[in-house]
Motif scaffolding. Sequence first.
Motif, PDB file in Angstrom:
ATOM      1  N   THR A 208       2.475   7.039  -5.888  1.00  0.00           N
ATOM      2  CA  THR A 208       3.723   7.489  -5.253  1.00  0.00           C
ATOM      3  C   THR A 208       4.473   6.337  -4.713  1.00  0.00           C
ATOM      4  OG1 THR A 208       2.802   9.558  -5.159  1.00  0.00           O
ATOM      5  CG2 THR A 208       4.990   9.365  -4.012  1.00  0.00           C
ATOM      6  N   SER A 209       5.721   6.457  -4.797  1.00  0.00           N
ATOM      7  CA  SER A 209       6.367   5.192  -4.214  1.00  0.00           C
ATOM      8  C   SER A 209       6.127   5.049  -2.762  1.00  0.00           C
ATOM      9  CB  SER A 209       8.001   5.448  -4.298  1.00  0.00           C
ATOM     10  OG  SER A 209       8.586   4.490  -3.923  1.00  0.00           O
ATOM     11  N   PRO A 210       5.723   3.622  -2.338  1.00  0.00           N
ATOM     12  CA  PRO A 210       6.019   2.332  -2.926  1.00  0.00           C
ATOM     13  C   PRO A 210       5.316   1.919  -4.019  1.00  0.00           C
ATOM     14  CG  PRO A 210       5.247   1.887  -0.939  1.00  0.00           C
ATOM     15  CD  PRO A 210       5.327   3.583  -1.017  1.00  0.00           C
ATOM     16  N   ARG A 211       4.097   2.738  -4.389  1.00  0.00           N
ATOM     17  CA  ARG A 211       3.097   2.654  -5.285  1.00  0.00           C
ATOM     18  C   ARG A 211       2.079   1.156  -5.089  1.00  0.00           C
ATOM     19  NH1 ARG A 211       8.036   3.350  -8.074  1.00  0.00           N
ATOM     20  NH2 ARG A 211       8.097   5.565  -8.696  1.00  0.00           N
ATOM     21  N   THR A 213       0.705  -0.741  -1.558  1.00  0.00           N
ATOM     22  CA  THR A 213       0.741  -0.890  -0.046  1.00  0.00           C
ATOM     23  C   THR A 213      -0.059  -1.912   0.522  1.00  0.00           C
ATOM     24  OG1 THR A 213       1.305   1.480   0.198  1.00  0.00           O
ATOM     25  CG2 THR A 213       0.307   0.379   2.054  1.00  0.00           C
ATOM     26  N   ASN A 227       7.141  -3.241   2.489  1.00  0.00           N
ATOM     27  CA  ASN A 227       7.119  -3.060   1.191  1.00  0.00           C
ATOM     28  C   ASN A 227       7.938  -4.190   0.585  1.00  0.00           C
ATOM     29  OD1 ASN A 227       5.741  -0.440   1.359  1.00  0.00           O
ATOM     30  ND2 ASN A 227       7.763   0.552   1.733  1.00  0.00           N
ATOM     31  N   LEU A 231       9.958  -2.592  -6.040  1.00  0.00           N
ATOM     32  CA  LEU A 231       8.833  -2.103  -6.289  1.00  0.00           C
ATOM     33  C   LEU A 231       8.381  -1.804  -7.566  1.00  0.00           C
ATOM     34  CD1 LEU A 231       9.674   1.016  -3.697  1.00  0.00           C
ATOM     35  CD2 LEU A 231       8.489  -0.999  -3.264  1.00  0.00           C
ATOM     36  N   HIS A 235       3.689   4.802 -11.336  1.00  0.00           N
ATOM     37  CA  HIS A 235       2.501   4.591 -10.407  1.00  0.00           C
ATOM     38  C   HIS A 235       1.491   3.548 -11.069  1.00  0.00           C
ATOM     39  CE1 HIS A 235       0.851   7.680 -13.562  1.00  0.00           C
ATOM     40  NE2 HIS A 235      -0.165   6.938 -13.374  1.00  0.00           N
ATOM     41  N   CYS A 236       0.818   3.074 -10.229  1.00  0.00           N
ATOM     42  CA  CYS A 236      -0.032   1.520 -10.372  1.00  0.00           C
ATOM     43  C   CYS A 236      -1.709   2.051 -10.276  1.00  0.00           C
ATOM     44  CB  CYS A 236       0.026   0.760  -9.113  1.00  0.00           C
ATOM     45  SG  CYS A 236       1.657   0.088  -9.200  1.00  0.00           S
TER      46      CYS A 236
END
Length: 334
Positions: A208-211, A213, A227, A231, A235-236
């Motif tokens: 979820t954003s910021p995906r 950290t 951040n 972005l 999702h990463c």
Amino acid sequence: MSQVLLRRAAGAGFPVASTLRLLVANGSTVDLYSYKDPFGTMTFVESFDGSGSGRCAVWSPNGQYALNGRTASPYASLFKRDGDALVNVQDLTEPTDAVVSAAWSEDGNTVYVGAGTVIYKYSRSGDTLTFVSSPGSALAGELQGSTGLSLSPDGAYLACAHDLSPFVTVYRTSDWAKLSSPASLPVGRGNGCAWHPSGEYLAVAHNTSPRITMYSFASETLTKLSNPATLPPGHCNGAAWGAAGGYLVLVGSTSPYWTLYTFSAGTLTNVSTAPFPLGGTGYGVAPLDAKIVCGHTSGNRFMLFTFDGVTIAAGPDPSLVPSFSGNGVTMVSS
């Protein structure tokens, strides 16, 4: 460190250039593919038809051993390199669930193996891995991606990205003490993590954003950094550092399916990967100095790139395309 290392042949009086070697954990019954010189005259060496599908493949730092994790028993195997060939020297019996991630110590004498909510620590002597211990308490959630485990450069801390809060857990490896969770947690399922080569930062890839950290790390405390201005688009699924920590690569679910940042003084700066999209959702990622390999779900199943700190260039296509998704990738020069 130079991309091409030199070693002396036994009994010879001249240096021999080492060879870049690539492994791809394949999401099918053929669970491991091996390639030689992927950025030169790429040669497919061999594949292994195991039980279940491949989830991760990780070279030891000296390129003599590789740990392959999969979705069915035996859930993990130790391979030894003999010339260009790999020999299965041991199937691990302790894991009872799919092995999705593994992390070697810098000396290659310890390896951590992750399956579900459990981590297994092994010591290596010769061609044998011996189970040492697991943490006294399981992770709060299950490990997800092939970069779900990351060992700090000094081997003192193991970071784990998992699917339930707090989404990232760090253990002290000497006694399995679980460090306090960061005050600011990743948002959503943790899929991958990566210690910076300095040991002073930890990157966590999540849903979820910021995906992405970023944390600084000092006195056993993770402190969230700002951040990045740009972005990731989706999702990463994985994260890895390249060029001695000069850049960070993320793979994910939305085109171009990978994100590249340069890194300096705690700040991530985006480098556009839009001209070089992967063939599908990215799962595996493994930079080595200026070279990058990303594993993905469609097309060639993995793609190669070079990055000189400014410019991205596409590498060659695979000499033989894996049969299914590139869930985990690993490169070594040996």
